[in-house]
Design a protein around this motif. Structure first.
Motif, PDB file in Angstrom:
ATOM      1  N   PRO A   1       0.444  -1.164  -0.253  1.00  0.00           N
ATOM      2  CA  PRO A   1       0.544   0.002  -0.004  1.00  0.00           C
ATOM      3  C   PRO A   1       1.115   1.042  -0.209  1.00  0.00           C
ATOM      4  O   PRO A   1       1.877   1.188   0.613  1.00  0.00           O
ATOM      5  CB  PRO A   1      -0.912  -0.468   1.085  1.00  0.00           C
ATOM      6  CG  PRO A   1      -0.350  -1.233   1.670  1.00  0.00           C
ATOM      7  CD  PRO A   1       0.742  -2.295   1.441  1.00  0.00           C
ATOM      8  N   SER A   2       0.359   2.444  -0.614  1.00  0.00           N
ATOM      9  CA  SER A   2       0.399   3.715  -0.400  1.00  0.00           C
ATOM     10  C   SER A   2       0.812   4.170   0.672  1.00  0.00           C
ATOM     11  O   SER A   2       0.450   3.499   1.871  1.00  0.00           O
ATOM     12  CB  SER A   2       0.038   4.772  -1.041  1.00  0.00           C
ATOM     13  OG  SER A   2      -0.985   5.051  -0.581  1.00  0.00           O
ATOM     14  N   LEU A   3       2.292   5.760   1.036  1.00  0.00           N
ATOM     15  CA  LEU A   3       2.063   5.540   2.318  1.00  0.00           C
ATOM     16  C   LEU A   3       0.617   6.254   2.988  1.00  0.00           C
ATOM     17  O   LEU A   3       0.697   6.288   3.822  1.00  0.00           O
ATOM     18  CB  LEU A   3       3.066   6.962   2.172  1.00  0.00           C
ATOM     19  CG  LEU A   3       3.615   7.396   2.917  1.00  0.00           C
ATOM     20  CD1 LEU A   3       3.985   6.344   4.991  1.00  0.00           C
ATOM     21  CD2 LEU A   3       4.557   8.619   3.442  1.00  0.00           C
ATOM     22  N   ASN A   4       0.044   6.959   2.272  1.00  0.00           N
ATOM     23  CA  ASN A   4      -1.498   7.215   2.284  1.00  0.00           C
ATOM     24  C   ASN A   4      -2.386   6.272   3.222  1.00  0.00           C
ATOM     25  O   ASN A   4      -2.741   6.585   3.745  1.00  0.00           O
ATOM     26  CB  ASN A   4      -1.535   8.340   1.501  1.00  0.00           C
ATOM     27  CG  ASN A   4      -3.239   9.045   1.368  1.00  0.00           C
ATOM     28  OD1 ASN A   4      -3.350   9.368   2.955  1.00  0.00           O
ATOM     29  ND2 ASN A   4      -4.030   8.938   0.523  1.00  0.00           N
ATOM     30  N   ASP A   5      -2.406   5.024   2.280  1.00  0.00           N
ATOM     31  CA  ASP A   5      -3.568   4.275   2.039  1.00  0.00           C
ATOM     32  C   ASP A   5      -2.761   3.788   4.140  1.00  0.00           C
ATOM     33  O   ASP A   5      -3.794   3.234   4.521  1.00  0.00           O
ATOM     34  CB  ASP A   5      -2.733   2.724   1.117  1.00  0.00           C
ATOM     35  CG  ASP A   5      -3.466   3.730  -0.003  1.00  0.00           C
ATOM     36  OD1 ASP A   5      -4.950   4.455   0.283  1.00  0.00           O
ATOM     37  OD2 ASP A   5      -3.703   2.900  -1.257  1.00  0.00           O
ATOM     38  N   GLN A   6      -1.417   3.133   4.376  1.00  0.00           N
ATOM     39  CA  GLN A   6      -1.139   3.138   5.219  1.00  0.00           C
ATOM     40  C   GLN A   6      -1.392   4.070   6.909  1.00  0.00           C
ATOM     41  O   GLN A   6      -1.496   2.977   7.443  1.00  0.00           O
ATOM     42  CB  GLN A   6       0.685   2.559   5.233  1.00  0.00           C
ATOM     43  CG  GLN A   6       1.236   1.932   6.003  1.00  0.00           C
ATOM     44  CD  GLN A   6       0.259   0.890   6.652  1.00  0.00           C
ATOM     45  OE1 GLN A   6       0.292  -0.216   5.865  1.00  0.00           O
ATOM     46  NE2 GLN A   6       0.081   0.350   7.801  1.00  0.00           N
ATOM     47  N   ARG A   7      -1.064   4.997   6.638  1.00  0.00           N
ATOM     48  CA  ARG A   7      -1.740   6.177   7.193  1.00  0.00           C
ATOM     49  C   ARG A   7      -3.709   6.298   7.467  1.00  0.00           C
ATOM     50  O   ARG A   7      -3.234   5.891   8.906  1.00  0.00           O
ATOM     51  CB  ARG A   7      -1.347   7.329   7.093  1.00  0.00           C
ATOM     52  CG  ARG A   7      -0.059   7.516   6.910  1.00  0.00           C
ATOM     53  CD  ARG A   7       0.605   9.296   6.784  1.00  0.00           C
ATOM     54  NE  ARG A   7       1.749   9.345   7.100  1.00  0.00           N
ATOM     55  CZ  ARG A   7       2.123  10.803   7.029  1.00  0.00           C
ATOM     56  NH1 ARG A   7       1.789  11.561   5.577  1.00  0.00           N
ATOM     57  NH2 ARG A   7       4.081   9.984   6.519  1.00  0.00           N
ATOM     58  N   ARG A   8      -3.792   5.881   6.666  1.00  0.00           N
ATOM     59  CA  ARG A   8      -6.090   5.873   6.818  1.00  0.00           C
ATOM     60  C   ARG A   8      -5.776   4.205   7.201  1.00  0.00           C
ATOM     61  O   ARG A   8      -6.637   3.862   8.179  1.00  0.00           O
ATOM     62  CB  ARG A   8      -5.849   5.334   5.110  1.00  0.00           C
ATOM     63  CG  ARG A   8      -6.043   7.306   4.547  1.00  0.00           C
ATOM     64  CD  ARG A   8      -6.782   7.335   3.603  1.00  0.00           C
ATOM     65  NE  ARG A   8      -8.017   6.388   3.210  1.00  0.00           N
ATOM     66  CZ  ARG A   8      -8.354   4.598   2.178  1.00  0.00           C
ATOM     67  NH1 ARG A   8      -7.207   4.372   0.849  1.00  0.00           N
ATOM     68  NH2 ARG A   8      -9.293   4.612   2.290  1.00  0.00           N
TER      69      ARG A   8
END
Length: 172
Positions: A1-8
């Motif tokens: 997952p992208s960094l943004n997806d990981q944060r979400r």
């Protein structure tokens, strides 16, 4: 997952744990399902879902989600141990033994796992496997009176009185 997806994912996962701690189980399940939609390979989301479904006594979903968590993270002994316990509780003897065998193979120092296997093999009348587990116990703890008596019992159950007597002789 992208960094943004990981944060979400992290945000929703932590929120799910918070909801679980507040005993808001439906909200926790919804959030965990959202986590899975963000990252379908997130074993911990499946594992936490399985624990919630176990509390709700939904055996089918509990086992399905535990199996998914174990398949995604076969190296995670906590997931495997919970799966083994669930298999045992639901009377799935072969899957129970297979899971405990995997635990014993990957965590050779776990004498408690060997003890469980010894009991399971005794129930199944698999005395050779029972003896193998007792020998593994001896390799970890050394020969003790307890392991000798366990061997005697296994040989007696196997109806091999010569070996049972021989183990008793060695003990004395």
């Amino acid at each position: 997952p992208s960094l943004n997806d990981q944060r979400r994912y992290d945000y929703f996962f932590l929120e799910a744990v918070r909801m679980q701690n507040m005993e808001r189980y439906d909200a926790a399940l919804d959030l965990l399902q959202h986590c899975v939609s963000i990252n379908p390979a997130a074993a911990e989301a499946y594992f936490y879902q399985s624990m919630l479904y176990a509390m709700m006594q939904n055996d089918t979903l509990t086992l399905k989600l535990l199996d998914k968590a174990v398949s995604l993270r076969p190296d995670n002994y906590i997931y495997l141990e919970q799966a083994a316990k669930a298999y045992y509780n639901y009377g799935m003897k072969e899957k129970t033994i297979a899971a405990f065998e995997r635990l014993a193979a990957t965590h050779k120092e776990r004498t408690d796992v060997l003890q469980v296997l010894i009991d399971l093999y005794q129930e199944q009348k698999a005395y050779d496997q029972m003896l193998r587990c007792i020998q593994q116990l001896e390799q970890i703890d050394g020969s003790t009176v307890e392991t000798a008596l366990m061997k005697v019992k296994a040989y007696e159950l196997k109806e091999d009185m010569k070996m049972a007597y021989k183990v008793l002789q060695n003990l004395v």
